[in-house]
Scaffold this motif. Structure first.
Motif, mmCIF file in Angstrom:
data_model
loop_
_atom_site.group_PDB
_atom_site.id
_atom_site.type_symbol
_atom_site.label_atom_id
_atom_site.label_comp_id
_atom_site.label_asym_id
_atom_site.label_seq_id
_atom_site.Cartn_x
_atom_site.Cartn_y
_atom_site.Cartn_z
ATOM 1 N N ARG A 1 0.838 -1.195 0.000
ATOM 2 C CA ARG A 1 0.000 0.000 0.000
ATOM 3 C C ARG A 1 0.874 1.245 0.000
ATOM 4 O O ARG A 1 1.901 1.305 0.684
ATOM 5 C CB ARG A 1 -0.921 0.006 1.225
ATOM 6 N N TYR A 2 0.455 2.221 -0.786
ATOM 7 C CA TYR A 2 1.158 3.505 -0.809
ATOM 8 C C TYR A 2 0.123 4.607 -0.994
ATOM 9 O O TYR A 2 -0.646 4.585 -1.950
ATOM 10 C CB TYR A 2 2.183 3.551 -1.937
ATOM 11 N N ARG A 3 0.105 5.529 -0.055
ATOM 12 C CA ARG A 3 -0.905 6.581 -0.038
ATOM 13 C C ARG A 3 -2.304 5.939 -0.103
ATOM 14 O O ARG A 3 -2.638 5.132 0.749
ATOM 15 C CB ARG A 3 -0.660 7.588 -1.157
ATOM 16 N N ASP A 4 -3.095 6.242 -1.132
ATOM 17 C CA ASP A 4 -4.447 5.689 -1.193
ATOM 18 C C ASP A 4 -4.551 4.537 -2.192
ATOM 19 O O ASP A 4 -5.658 4.172 -2.605
ATOM 20 C CB ASP A 4 -5.451 6.779 -1.564
ATOM 21 N N VAL A 5 -3.417 3.956 -2.572
ATOM 22 C CA VAL A 5 -3.391 2.911 -3.598
ATOM 23 C C VAL A 5 -2.831 1.620 -2.998
ATOM 24 O O VAL A 5 -1.939 1.658 -2.144
ATOM 25 C CB VAL A 5 -2.536 3.350 -4.809
ATOM 26 N N ALA A 6 -3.344 0.493 -3.461
ATOM 27 C CA ALA A 6 -2.830 -0.808 -3.027
ATOM 28 C C ALA A 6 -2.714 -1.727 -4.230
ATOM 29 O O ALA A 6 -3.507 -1.659 -5.165
ATOM 30 C CB ALA A 6 -3.755 -1.447 -1.992
ATOM 31 N N THR A 7 -1.705 -2.585 -4.209
ATOM 32 C CA THR A 7 -1.616 -3.638 -5.212
ATOM 33 C C THR A 7 -2.710 -4.668 -4.942
ATOM 34 O O THR A 7 -3.274 -4.719 -3.838
ATOM 35 C CB THR A 7 -0.261 -4.353 -5.137
ATOM 36 N N PRO A 8 -3.025 -5.504 -5.902
ATOM 37 C CA PRO A 8 -3.861 -6.667 -5.585
ATOM 38 C C PRO A 8 -3.151 -7.551 -4.561
ATOM 39 O O PRO A 8 -1.919 -7.499 -4.412
ATOM 40 C CB PRO A 8 -3.994 -7.373 -6.946
ATOM 41 N N TRP A 9 -3.899 -8.379 -3.852
ATOM 42 C CA TRP A 9 -3.304 -9.350 -2.938
ATOM 43 C C TRP A 9 -2.482 -10.359 -3.741
ATOM 44 O O TRP A 9 -2.882 -10.768 -4.821
ATOM 45 C CB TRP A 9 -4.385 -10.077 -2.147
ATOM 46 N N PHE A 10 -1.333 -10.741 -3.212
ATOM 47 C CA PHE A 10 -0.486 -11.717 -3.893
ATOM 48 C C PHE A 10 0.203 -12.597 -2.861
ATOM 49 O O PHE A 10 0.298 -12.252 -1.679
ATOM 50 C CB PHE A 10 0.557 -11.021 -4.775
ATOM 51 N N ASP A 11 0.667 -13.761 -3.319
ATOM 52 C CA ASP A 11 1.411 -14.674 -2.451
ATOM 53 C C ASP A 11 2.907 -14.429 -2.605
ATOM 54 O O ASP A 11 3.407 -14.186 -3.715
ATOM 55 C CB ASP A 11 1.093 -16.124 -2.799
ATOM 56 N N TYR A 12 3.610 -14.509 -1.481
ATOM 57 C CA TYR A 12 5.054 -14.272 -1.450
ATOM 58 C C TYR A 12 5.649 -15.350 -0.549
ATOM 59 O O TYR A 12 5.149 -15.580 0.549
ATOM 60 C CB TYR A 12 5.335 -12.877 -0.892
ATOM 61 N N LEU A 13 6.688 -16.004 -1.017
ATOM 62 C CA LEU A 13 7.171 -17.208 -0.345
ATOM 63 C C LEU A 13 8.492 -16.932 0.386
ATOM 64 O O LEU A 13 9.533 -16.785 -0.232
ATOM 65 C CB LEU A 13 7.360 -18.322 -1.372
ATOM 66 N N SER A 14 8.394 -16.861 1.705
ATOM 67 C CA SER A 14 9.577 -16.646 2.547
ATOM 68 C C SER A 14 10.004 -17.993 3.125
ATOM 69 O O SER A 14 9.727 -18.325 4.275
ATOM 70 C CB SER A 14 9.253 -15.642 3.657
ATOM 71 N N LEU A 15 10.686 -18.775 2.295
ATOM 72 C CA LEU A 15 10.915 -20.181 2.595
ATOM 73 C C LEU A 15 12.316 -20.444 3.110
ATOM 74 O O LEU A 15 13.235 -19.644 2.928
ATOM 75 C CB LEU A 15 10.652 -21.027 1.349
ATOM 76 N N ALA A 16 12.486 -21.609 3.728
ATOM 77 C CA ALA A 16 13.790 -22.057 4.200
ATOM 78 C C ALA A 16 14.583 -22.652 3.036
ATOM 79 O O ALA A 16 13.997 -23.157 2.075
ATOM 80 C CB ALA A 16 13.606 -23.114 5.288
ATOM 81 N N PRO A 17 15.920 -22.608 3.101
ATOM 82 C CA PRO A 17 16.725 -23.183 2.016
ATOM 83 C C PRO A 17 16.393 -24.640 1.713
ATOM 84 O O PRO A 17 16.386 -25.046 0.550
ATOM 85 C CB PRO A 17 18.156 -23.018 2.533
ATOM 86 N N ARG A 18 16.097 -25.438 2.737
ATOM 87 C CA ARG A 18 15.768 -26.850 2.487
ATOM 88 C C ARG A 18 14.499 -26.974 1.649
ATOM 89 O O ARG A 18 14.357 -27.901 0.837
ATOM 90 C CB ARG A 18 15.619 -27.603 3.810
ATOM 91 N N GLU A 19 13.562 -26.035 1.856
ATOM 92 C CA GLU A 19 12.326 -26.040 1.066
ATOM 93 C C GLU A 19 12.605 -25.614 -0.369
ATOM 94 O O GLU A 19 12.002 -26.144 -1.313
ATOM 95 C CB GLU A 19 11.301 -25.110 1.718
ATOM 96 N N LEU A 20 13.514 -24.668 -0.541
ATOM 97 C CA LEU A 20 13.909 -24.251 -1.880
ATOM 98 C C LEU A 20 14.524 -25.418 -2.640
ATOM 99 O O LEU A 20 14.202 -25.647 -3.823
ATOM 100 C CB LEU A 20 14.901 -23.089 -1.796
ATOM 101 N N ALA A 21 15.395 -26.187 -1.982
ATOM 102 C CA ALA A 21 16.020 -27.347 -2.624
ATOM 103 C C ALA A 21 14.963 -28.360 -3.053
ATOM 104 O O ALA A 21 15.045 -28.933 -4.148
ATOM 105 C CB ALA A 21 17.017 -27.990 -1.664
ATOM 106 N N GLU A 22 13.957 -28.554 -2.218
ATOM 107 C CA GLU A 22 12.895 -29.513 -2.542
ATOM 108 C C GLU A 22 12.067 -29.037 -3.732
ATOM 109 O O GLU A 22 11.749 -29.826 -4.636
ATOM 110 C CB GLU A 22 11.995 -29.699 -1.325
ATOM 111 N N LEU A 23 11.734 -27.751 -3.757
ATOM 112 C CA LEU A 23 10.902 -27.210 -4.829
ATOM 113 C C LEU A 23 11.636 -27.196 -6.170
ATOM 114 O O LEU A 23 11.004 -27.225 -7.228
ATOM 115 C CB LEU A 23 10.445 -25.798 -4.477
ATOM 116 N N ALA A 24 12.964 -27.153 -6.122
ATOM 117 C CA ALA A 24 13.743 -27.122 -7.360
ATOM 118 C C ALA A 24 13.776 -28.476 -8.065
ATOM 119 O O ALA A 24 14.056 -28.545 -9.267
ATOM 120 C CB ALA A 24 15.167 -26.650 -7.067
#
Length: 282
Positions: free
Chosen positions: A231-254
């Motif tokens: 959000r900035y001033r009176d504007v907002a982006t649409p809702w979105f997913d953002y993945l703050s994952l552990a390195p072990r999870e990154l290795a699995e997803l790759a």
């Protein structure tokens, strides 16, 4: 905003049509309440870039809002800061890159500008028109509006892919991450690498994160997945997913995407922030 029409209590009690109209008005007011959808990231980057050109300008902040209502004010200046103002770990990321680079989620173009200064051929890609406007103002001529999936269809090839500023979060979710990595693989020249900055919230012990992580796990999601908006001033982006994952999870997803996790370096300033290098699987 127009004020509601004042009515006497007796009039409201005796007027069913008035009741219906009042309820419709209240519904419309609730619908209109809150920020309007738009390019909040582009707006804030334009203002921050303009502010960076004036020594006495007021700092620009945006709000990161999580789906459970948690909000956090975040300075925008680091999104456009010159390379000599970056943390050491982010400068280290540039040292790992080679050849032609795709700067994914380029924002205001700080990384693309730094790589151009180092002699790299760089393309900045982002879904924010305003962000790409700031990229161009910083001298980044190759700037693409769209997603990595759309760009992969063009047949372009790159030696390196950069996801700076915790942009491993762009993997979004367990379901979407393999698609994202396969899109990068489709654009990869022989021997290409991905260098990405991540933030591990899966293993966070912060009380602000634990209930949200537990809710994710109950829903079958990765604990560090976040549904959020900017959000900035009176504007907002649409809702979105953002993945703050552990390195072990990154290795699995790759696995099965054409990539494998080759190296992890943790930042000295944080036990959660890390730099990951992925290489093409042989």
């Amino acid at each position: 905003m127009n004020a509601p029409t004042a009515r006497a209590l007796g009039d409201v009690a005796d007027d069913k049509a008035g009741n219906k109209a009042s309820e419709e008005g209240r519904q419309a007011e609730r619908t209109a309440f809150g920020p309007r959808n738009g390019d909040a990231i582009g707006d804030m980057l334009r203002d921050a870039y303009d502010a960076s050109l004036e020594s006495a300008a007021t700092p620009v902040f945006h709000i990161a809002e999580r789906s459970d209502g948690l909000v956090k004010p975040v300075p925008v200046e680091p999104w456009i800061a010159p390379v000599d103002q970056w943390p050491d770990g982010e400068r280290q990321a540039l040292d790992l890159l080679k050849g032609r680079v795709l700067d994914v989620g380029a924002g205001g173009g700080r990384a693309a500008r730094a790589l151009l200064d180092r002699g790299h051929a760089v393309t900045a890609i982002d879904i924010s028109p305003g962000a790409l406007e700031v990229c161009r103002r910083q001298g980044v001529r190759s700037a693409v509006l769209g997603t990595v999936h759309e760009h992969a269809a063009t047949g372009e090839r790159y030696d390196s892919f950069l996801l700076l500023g915790a942009n491993l979060g762009l993997l979004e979710s367990r379901e979407r991450a393999p698609e994202f990595l396969r899109a990068l693989a489709a654009m990869a020249a022989p021997g290409a690498i991905i260098v990405g900055q991540g933030r591990n919230l899966t293993d966070s012990a912060d009380p602000l994160h634990l209930p949200y992580n537990e809710q994710n796990l109950r829903a079958g999601r990765i604990a560090g997945q976040r549904t959020m908006r900017v959000r900035y001033r009176d504007v907002a982006t649409p809702w979105f997913d953002y993945l703050s994952l552990a390195p072990r999870e990154l290795a699995e997803l790759a696995n099965g995407t054409g990539w494998e996790l080759a190296d992890i370096v943790y930042y000295e300033s944080s036990t959660a922030v890390y730099l990951a290098t992925l290489r093409q699987r042989k």
